[in-house]
Scaffold this motif. Sequence first.
Motif, PDB file in Angstrom:
ATOM      1  N   THR A  84       0.799  -1.221   0.000  1.00 18.13           N
ATOM      2  CA  THR A  84       0.000   0.000   0.000  1.00 18.13           C
ATOM      3  C   THR A  84       0.833   1.273   0.000  1.00 18.13           C
ATOM      4  N   GLU A  86       0.722   5.534   0.538  1.00 17.78           N
ATOM      5  CA  GLU A  86       0.071   6.445   1.474  1.00 17.78           C
ATOM      6  C   GLU A  86      -0.437   7.650   0.697  1.00 17.78           C
ATOM      7  N   ILE A  91      -4.943   5.245   3.424  1.00 18.05           N
ATOM      8  CA  ILE A  91      -4.930   4.277   2.327  1.00 18.05           C
ATOM      9  C   ILE A  91      -5.643   4.861   1.117  1.00 18.05           C
ATOM     10  N   CYS A 113       1.541  -5.951   6.145  1.00 15.88           N
ATOM     11  CA  CYS A 113       1.528  -4.740   5.324  1.00 15.88           C
ATOM     12  C   CYS A 113       2.929  -4.381   4.850  1.00 15.88           C
ATOM     13  N   GLY A 115       4.334  -1.079   3.203  1.00 17.48           N
ATOM     14  CA  GLY A 115       3.996   0.293   2.866  1.00 17.48           C
ATOM     15  C   GLY A 115       5.141   0.996   2.176  1.00 17.48           C
ATOM     16  N   VAL A 125      -0.527   2.411   6.718  1.00 16.95           N
ATOM     17  CA  VAL A 125      -0.507   1.079   7.319  1.00 16.95           C
ATOM     18  C   VAL A 125      -1.262   1.084   8.648  1.00 16.95           C
ATOM     19  N   GLU A 126      -1.078   2.098   9.453  1.00 21.42           N
ATOM     20  CA  GLU A 126      -1.812   2.165  10.726  1.00 21.42           C
ATOM     21  C   GLU A 126      -3.313   2.276  10.482  1.00 21.42           C
ATOM     22  N   ARG A 129      -4.538  -1.165   9.317  1.00 28.62           N
ATOM     23  CA  ARG A 129      -4.663  -2.122  10.418  1.00 28.62           C
ATOM     24  C   ARG A 129      -5.973  -1.918  11.180  1.00 28.62           C
ATOM     25  N   GLY A 143       6.054  -5.238   9.693  1.00 26.72           N
ATOM     26  CA  GLY A 143       5.791  -5.012   8.279  1.00 26.72           C
ATOM     27  C   GLY A 143       7.062  -4.555   7.601  1.00 26.72           C
ATOM     28  N   HIS A 145       8.581  -1.262   5.374  1.00 24.66           N
ATOM     29  CA  HIS A 145       8.339   0.138   5.022  1.00 24.66           C
ATOM     30  C   HIS A 145       9.477   0.634   4.130  1.00 24.66           C
TER      31      HIS A 145
END
Length: 195
Positions: A84, A86, A91, A113, A115, A125-126, A129, A143, A145
Amino acid sequence: MPNPRIAIIISTTRTTRFGGRPAAWIHDIAAARGDMDVEIVDLRDYPLPFFDEPASNAYVPAKNEVAQRWQKKVAEFDGYIFVTAEYNHGISGVLKNALDYAYPEWARKPAACLGYGSVGGARAVEQLRTNLIELQVAPTRNGVHIQGGDFFDALLKDRDLADLPYIADNAVTMLDELLWWAKALATARHTNEPD
């Protein structure tokens, strides 16, 4: 127990998106392990309209044919890796819409995730979740990042993600956690199935 089936979901659909590269990268790492069966699932292949069903499919079957195909695809897996971006601290709209089109298909399965963005997609990501918890998905703690200068080098200068050793270490930890949760939750789901 057979290998868990894990979907790697590319969570954006823009023409110029970056998500295909990290999806292919994590796919190759996961497939090389031999302890999970992975498949890239691209939201471009499921052109869902904005959610316009009478209710969640937890209560009412979806009428839209693409939504039905999407739900069937989501149901095939024992766990998920969301790749994903940002967008404005959250998202993508297309990912949120895809999450909303399924409910029982996600439930009691794990998700990890990956990210990317200036801060590694951390805020997205937060948010993801939190959305996943509402869908009864168990998000992993760890995850991957891809962030800062490394992200911009990969995006703008075509830097190979394999040249970023810290993300490979994170990927191993994330995949180890996802595998554990996928096996544990699959066992629990099958133990509690009605006869």
